[in-house]
Design an enzyme around this catalytic site. Structure first.
Site, PDB file in Angstrom:
ATOM      1  N   PHE A   1      19.461   0.197   1.052  1.00 58.59           N
ATOM      2  CA  PHE A   1      20.390   1.042   2.107  1.00 58.59           C
ATOM      3  C   PHE A   1      20.221   2.254   2.308  1.00 58.59           C
ATOM      4  O   PHE A   1      20.461   2.803   3.378  1.00 58.59           O
ATOM      5  CB  PHE A   1      21.574   0.731   1.589  1.00 58.59           C
ATOM      6  CG  PHE A   1      22.251   1.812   0.676  1.00 58.59           C
ATOM      7  CD1 PHE A   1      22.018   1.922  -0.629  1.00 58.59           C
ATOM      8  CD2 PHE A   1      23.014   2.868   1.350  1.00 58.59           C
ATOM      9  CE1 PHE A   1      22.314   3.060  -1.490  1.00 58.59           C
ATOM     10  CE2 PHE A   1      23.548   3.998   0.414  1.00 58.59           C
ATOM     11  CZ  PHE A   1      23.284   4.011  -0.930  1.00 58.59           C
ATOM     12  N   LYS A   2      19.336   2.949   1.549  1.00 58.36           N
ATOM     13  CA  LYS A   2      18.972   4.351   1.798  1.00 58.36           C
ATOM     14  C   LYS A   2      18.227   4.462   3.274  1.00 58.36           C
ATOM     15  O   LYS A   2      18.478   5.657   3.826  1.00 58.36           O
ATOM     16  CB  LYS A   2      18.005   4.980   0.673  1.00 58.36           C
ATOM     17  CG  LYS A   2      18.424   4.816  -0.658  1.00 58.36           C
ATOM     18  CD  LYS A   2      19.531   5.515  -1.182  1.00 58.36           C
ATOM     19  CE  LYS A   2      19.742   5.608  -2.582  1.00 58.36           C
ATOM     20  NZ  LYS A   2      20.173   4.552  -3.295  1.00 58.36           N
ATOM     21  N   ASP A   3      17.760   3.608   3.714  1.00 60.53           N
ATOM     22  CA  ASP A   3      17.304   3.759   5.095  1.00 60.53           C
ATOM     23  C   ASP A   3      18.371   3.925   6.256  1.00 60.53           C
ATOM     24  O   ASP A   3      17.931   4.798   7.189  1.00 60.53           O
ATOM     25  CB  ASP A   3      16.786   2.415   5.344  1.00 60.53           C
ATOM     26  CG  ASP A   3      15.126   1.953   4.755  1.00 60.53           C
ATOM     27  OD1 ASP A   3      14.436   3.185   4.415  1.00 60.53           O
ATOM     28  OD2 ASP A   3      14.866   0.985   4.715  1.00 60.53           O
TER      29      ASP A   3
END
Ligand code: PLP
Length: 495
Positions: free
Chosen positions: A112-114
């Site tokens: 999810f860091k993207d």
């Protein structure tokens, strides 16, 4: 709109400066001076549009130094088909009548860091121009596994930037490590630190607050900044997907306008769930925020007792991106819950620094428990949740998502709350093949990227393209440092 330091309200900077600096000079976190309000009409206007459009509209409310047109361009670069493997970007998957899973791992690094780190480099690049900065920005990152890769992917070959990532030597999964040490780009560097994530994070914070080092680097033409979730430019793109999820539920007729929705978030540094809190403060109809921890249950205890105590054993778990004892972003929450009382926040942070713990006031504790419910899921519970989702729903979830699934079940059993709930899926199961295979009753045959095909053969779920491509990649980095040596690593990198 201005941004204030959580430790000194008199320290105010513009939105572009907040993104550029990452952290306030006094060690506080830069936080918006007011929280923009949204209403039903705003939400309705977003239901029929793309994720990219939703992102531009929501972010424009906070980033007043950027035009909506600019943000629209950034959003289409960040979330386009060359980056994300689904046009929905952050799709909701329905599990049962009242349970939905928000999948946030369809981007280039499968975590999810993207969602934020495809956006932040563009915000930062533009901020350099807006603030007339001529130095090269060096991003320092401490990572528990996913941030490092996602940040390098976002910053690789972005002009006027360099990026150095520190990860705990034995604290990340094999796939995560392979992703990082094979990263391409002329401006990236990676270093393993002997220690755990908190050691790496403390090392980076120390470098940031070393005036002499900063001066040396300034003479060399460098300015330090952060891509960790202490940077507001990380939190804001995350606010978007909570609002987006609500719009999807509306669009699909799953809820009526105004219905309260709970969010259950697997939590480490408290960035992701803080974004959900801000969405609620903006006026999104949010019910309970369920804060899911793994065996490192410091936040569960905090939410139940009002005492934050990091003096405890650190556990390496199968959800390594949540193996954290000092959740930096709590500071922003404390600032908000205390009525923006900077002196009170400073007191808590000083106590944390000197004794490793603090206790919040009765007022803050009450507000905390009104908004949040905390629970944790141990290793056996995590494995059981993966197995149960696979068997009962034919849904393969990763170890972090499983922590959320496990805690959601506890929450419902304990409170009887039947409100519609979205739990957040933060990584592709393919990043943690060994534990996922074991959980669904298979014996892993091999290690790291060798297991991708085995999990694919068993589950039939497609392997994310970029993870499959790791197999043929060559290792570019092989640097290890003691935590006391991290500043030398930086000085060497920025020669
Ligand atoms: C970073 C991360 C988390 C924790 O998110 P925070 O914002 O640090 O609370 C959870 N799951 C995965 C897969 C992550 O990479």
């Amino acid at each position: 709109m201005k941004y204030l330091s959580t430790r000194d309200r008199a320290l105010r900077v513009s939105s572009a400066e907040a993104v550029k600096l990452g952290l306030s000079r006094d060690g506080g976190l830069l936080t918006p001076e007011t929280i923009p309000q949204i209403d039903g009409e705003f939400l309705r206007s977003l239901t029929g549009v793309s994720y990219q459009e939703r992102a531009a509209k929501v972010m424009a409310l906070y980033l007043t130094d950027y035009s909506e047109e600019e943000l629209r361009t950034f959003a289409s670069n960040a979330y386009g088909p060359d980056k994300f493997d689904t046009p929905a970007v952050a799709p909701l998957r329905k599990v049962d009548e009242t349970t939905h899973c928000l999948e946030l791992w369809h981007g280039p690094t499968s975590a999810f860091k993207d969602m934020a780190l495809q956006m932040l480099p563009q915000l930062l690049s533009a901020a350099l121009g807006k603030t007339g900065e001529d130095k090269t920005v060096c991003i320092l990152v401490a990572t528990s596994g996913d941030t490092g890769k996602a940040a390098m992917e976002g910053f690789a070959d972005v002009p006027q930037t360099k990026i150095m990532v520190f990860y705990p030597k034995d604290g990340v999964s094999k796939v995560q490590e392979t992703q990082m040490v094979t990263q391409e780009g002329a401006n990236v560097g990676v270093c393993a630190v002997v220690g755990n994530f908190d050691d790496a994070q403390a090392g980076v914070k120390r470098i940031f607050s070393d005036p002499k080092l900063r001066e040396t680097l300034a003479e060399r033409g460098y300015l330090l900044s952060s891509a960790n979730s202490i940077n507001w430019g990380r939190i804001l793109p995350q606010v978007v997907y909570y609002i987006s999820a609500y719009c999807d539920l509306l669009r699909d007729g799953e809820i009526a306008m105004g219905s309260r929705v709970n969010f259950c978030v697997p939590t480490g540094n408290f960035g992701d769930i803080l974004a959900a809190y801000y969405a609620g403060r903006m006026g999104l109809p949010v019910g309970k925020l369920i804060c899911a921890s793994n065996k490192n249950d410091v936040l569960t205890e905090f939410l139940r007792t009002g005492v934050y105590n990091k003096n405890r054993l650190f556990h390496n778990t199968m959800s390594p991106s949540m193996d954290i004892l000092v959740s930096s972003n709590l500071e922003r929450l404390l600032f908000d819950l205390s009525g923006e009382n900077d002196a009170e926040v400073r007191g808590y942070m000083e106590a944390l620094n000197t004794s490793g713990k603090y206790e919040v006031s009765e007022t803050v504790k009450g507000a905390l428990q009104e908004a949040f419910w905390g629970g944790f899921c141990d290793e056996a519970g995590t494995t059981a949740a993966i197995a149960r989702y696979y068997k009962e729903h034919g849904y393969l979830i990763d170890t972090h998502t499983a922590v959320a699934a496990g805690v959601l079940e506890q929450y419902r059993a304990e409170t009887g709350d039947t409100a519609p709930t979205v739990f957040v899926s933060t990584a592709s199961p393919y990043k943690f093949c060994d534990h996922v295979l074991q959980a669904i009753g298979e014996t892993p045959k091999g290690d790291g990227v060798e297991l991708l095909e085995q999990l694919n053969a068993v589950s039939g779920v497609a392997i994310p393209k970029r993870l499959a491509a790791l197999k043929g990649k060559t290792r570019r980095f092989d640097l290890t440092a003691e935590k006391a040596d991290m500043d030398n690593v930086v000085l060497d990198f920025l020669k």
